[in-house]
Motif scaffolding. Structure first.
Motif, mmCIF file in Angstrom:
data_model
loop_
_atom_site.group_PDB
_atom_site.id
_atom_site.type_symbol
_atom_site.label_atom_id
_atom_site.label_comp_id
_atom_site.label_asym_id
_atom_site.label_seq_id
_atom_site.Cartn_x
_atom_site.Cartn_y
_atom_site.Cartn_z
ATOM 1 N N MET A 111 -68.988 77.202 42.754
ATOM 2 C CA MET A 111 -69.310 76.857 41.383
ATOM 3 C C MET A 111 -70.346 75.728 41.371
ATOM 4 O O MET A 111 -70.190 74.759 42.091
ATOM 5 C CB MET A 111 -68.056 76.386 40.641
ATOM 6 N N PRO A 112 -71.369 75.848 40.550
ATOM 7 C CA PRO A 112 -72.369 74.777 40.440
ATOM 8 C C PRO A 112 -71.773 73.527 39.792
ATOM 9 O O PRO A 112 -70.827 73.610 39.014
ATOM 10 C CB PRO A 112 -73.440 75.369 39.532
ATOM 11 N N LEU A 113 -72.345 72.376 40.128
ATOM 12 C CA LEU A 113 -71.881 71.102 39.576
ATOM 13 C C LEU A 113 -72.830 70.636 38.477
ATOM 14 O O LEU A 113 -74.042 70.733 38.609
ATOM 15 C CB LEU A 113 -71.810 70.040 40.670
ATOM 16 N N LEU A 114 -72.246 70.109 37.411
ATOM 17 C CA LEU A 114 -72.991 69.602 36.270
ATOM 18 C C LEU A 114 -72.678 68.118 36.122
ATOM 19 O O LEU A 114 -71.516 67.731 36.165
ATOM 20 C CB LEU A 114 -72.581 70.370 35.014
ATOM 21 N N HIS A 115 -73.703 67.282 35.975
ATOM 22 C CA HIS A 115 -73.534 65.840 35.805
ATOM 23 C C HIS A 115 -73.837 65.464 34.362
ATOM 24 O O HIS A 115 -74.874 65.855 33.832
ATOM 25 C CB HIS A 115 -74.477 65.070 36.730
ATOM 26 N N LEU A 116 -72.938 64.699 33.744
ATOM 27 C CA LEU A 116 -73.159 64.174 32.395
ATOM 28 C C LEU A 116 -73.054 62.657 32.433
ATOM 29 O O LEU A 116 -72.160 62.119 33.081
ATOM 30 C CB LEU A 116 -72.104 64.705 31.411
ATOM 31 N N GLU A 117 -73.954 61.985 31.728
ATOM 32 C CA GLU A 117 -73.920 60.532 31.619
ATOM 33 C C GLU A 117 -74.663 60.110 30.367
ATOM 34 O O GLU A 117 -75.444 60.899 29.835
ATOM 35 C CB GLU A 117 -74.543 59.896 32.861
ATOM 36 N N PRO A 118 -74.554 58.957 29.844
ATOM 37 C CA PRO A 118 -73.510 57.952 30.066
ATOM 38 C C PRO A 118 -72.307 58.236 29.171
ATOM 39 O O PRO A 118 -72.444 58.575 28.000
ATOM 40 C CB PRO A 118 -74.198 56.664 29.638
ATOM 41 N N LEU A 119 -71.134 58.118 29.736
ATOM 42 C CA LEU A 119 -69.900 58.331 28.981
ATOM 43 C C LEU A 119 -69.409 57.021 28.386
ATOM 44 O O LEU A 119 -69.553 55.970 28.995
ATOM 45 C CB LEU A 119 -68.808 58.882 29.895
ATOM 46 N N PRO A 120 -68.788 57.085 27.221
ATOM 47 C CA PRO A 120 -68.176 55.883 26.646
ATOM 48 C C PRO A 120 -66.969 55.461 27.484
ATOM 49 O O PRO A 120 -66.378 56.289 28.184
ATOM 50 C CB PRO A 120 -67.731 56.319 25.255
ATOM 51 N N PRO A 121 -66.588 54.197 27.400
ATOM 52 C CA PRO A 121 -65.388 53.742 28.127
ATOM 53 C C PRO A 121 -64.146 54.509 27.668
ATOM 54 O O PRO A 121 -64.056 54.942 26.520
ATOM 55 C CB PRO A 121 -65.271 52.267 27.756
ATOM 56 N N ARG A 122 -63.213 54.676 28.556
ATOM 57 C CA ARG A 122 -61.919 55.309 28.308
ATOM 58 C C ARG A 122 -62.030 56.771 27.872
ATOM 59 O O ARG A 122 -61.200 57.269 27.121
ATOM 60 C CB ARG A 122 -61.091 54.510 27.302
ATOM 61 N N THR A 123 -63.027 57.475 28.365
ATOM 62 C CA THR A 123 -63.151 58.906 28.112
ATOM 63 C C THR A 123 -62.188 59.633 29.038
ATOM 64 O O THR A 123 -62.075 59.310 30.214
ATOM 65 C CB THR A 123 -64.589 59.388 28.379
ATOM 66 N N THR A 124 -61.475 60.629 28.510
ATOM 67 C CA THR A 124 -60.489 61.367 29.307
ATOM 68 C C THR A 124 -61.027 62.739 29.702
ATOM 69 O O THR A 124 -61.983 63.252 29.112
ATOM 70 C CB THR A 124 -59.189 61.560 28.517
ATOM 71 N N LYS A 125 -60.379 63.342 30.697
ATOM 72 C CA LYS A 125 -60.755 64.683 31.134
ATOM 73 C C LYS A 125 -60.531 65.692 30.014
ATOM 74 O O LYS A 125 -61.285 66.643 29.860
ATOM 75 C CB LYS A 125 -59.947 65.092 32.370
ATOM 76 N N GLY A 126 -59.500 65.491 29.217
ATOM 77 C CA GLY A 126 -59.220 66.374 28.097
ATOM 78 C C GLY A 126 -60.341 66.356 27.064
ATOM 79 O O GLY A 126 -60.694 67.398 26.501
ATOM 80 N N LYS A 139 -68.997 60.581 20.949
ATOM 81 C CA LYS A 139 -68.476 59.241 20.652
ATOM 82 C C LYS A 139 -69.615 58.242 20.458
ATOM 83 O O LYS A 139 -69.661 57.175 21.053
ATOM 84 C CB LYS A 139 -67.550 58.753 21.766
ATOM 85 N N GLU A 140 -70.570 58.616 19.634
ATOM 86 C CA GLU A 140 -71.722 57.780 19.274
ATOM 87 C C GLU A 140 -72.674 57.493 20.430
ATOM 88 O O GLU A 140 -73.443 56.524 20.400
ATOM 89 C CB GLU A 140 -71.258 56.480 18.646
ATOM 90 N N ARG A 141 -72.636 58.313 21.492
ATOM 91 C CA ARG A 141 -73.592 58.192 22.602
ATOM 92 C C ARG A 141 -74.260 59.532 22.825
ATOM 93 O O ARG A 141 -73.643 60.572 22.702
ATOM 94 C CB ARG A 141 -72.873 57.779 23.895
ATOM 95 N N ARG A 142 -75.537 59.493 23.169
ATOM 96 C CA ARG A 142 -76.281 60.707 23.490
ATOM 97 C C ARG A 142 -76.109 60.995 24.977
ATOM 98 O O ARG A 142 -76.398 60.143 25.814
ATOM 99 C CB ARG A 142 -77.767 60.520 23.185
ATOM 100 N N LEU A 143 -75.626 62.189 25.301
ATOM 101 C CA LEU A 143 -75.391 62.553 26.686
ATOM 102 C C LEU A 143 -76.643 63.135 27.323
ATOM 103 O O LEU A 143 -77.443 63.804 26.670
ATOM 104 C CB LEU A 143 -74.276 63.603 26.769
ATOM 105 N N THR A 175 -70.095 58.340 34.441
ATOM 106 C CA THR A 175 -70.607 59.655 34.813
ATOM 107 C C THR A 175 -69.447 60.611 35.028
ATOM 108 O O THR A 175 -68.388 60.214 35.495
ATOM 109 C CB THR A 175 -71.427 59.566 36.115
ATOM 110 N N VAL A 176 -69.653 61.874 34.687
ATOM 111 C CA VAL A 176 -68.661 62.912 34.973
ATOM 112 C C VAL A 176 -69.358 64.050 35.712
ATOM 113 O O VAL A 176 -70.508 64.377 35.438
ATOM 114 C CB VAL A 176 -67.965 63.420 33.682
ATOM 115 N N ILE A 177 -68.652 64.614 36.702
ATOM 116 C CA ILE A 177 -69.147 65.762 37.456
ATOM 117 C C ILE A 177 -68.188 66.912 37.168
ATOM 118 O O ILE A 177 -66.983 66.785 37.341
ATOM 119 C CB ILE A 177 -69.203 65.462 38.963
#
Length: 71
Positions: free
Chosen positions: A1-16, A65-69, A42-44
């Motif tokens: 499966m290919p990996l996708l990177h997303l950033e910047p995440l807000p603090p206390r972001t959950t996997k759900g 959450k008010e941030r542009r990914l 960052t999330v992978i």
């Protein structure tokens, strides 16, 4: 499966929350998403073969959450 990177995440972001974003904005079903690794701001994410370009296009620039990914 290919990996996708997303950033910047807000603090206390959950996997759900990331999974919900992928389902609603990225157009994936829950069972299509593989491993989700949170690493600071960052999330992978493992996405299905052949759908990575479509998911990146859908998520890049999305407001979360008010941030542009960036994908």
């Amino acid at each position: 499966m290919p990996l996708l990177h997303l950033e910047p995440l807000p603090p206390r972001t959950t996997k759900g929350e990331i999974l919900n974003l992928l389902c609603m904005v990225g157009g994936l079903r829950r069972e299509q998403v593989g491993r989700i690794d949170l690493q600071g701001a960052t999330v992978i994410i493992e996405v299905p073969d052949g759908s990575e370009a479509r998911v990146v296009k859908a998520l890049d620039g999305t407001s979360f959450k008010e941030r542009r990914l960036r994908a």
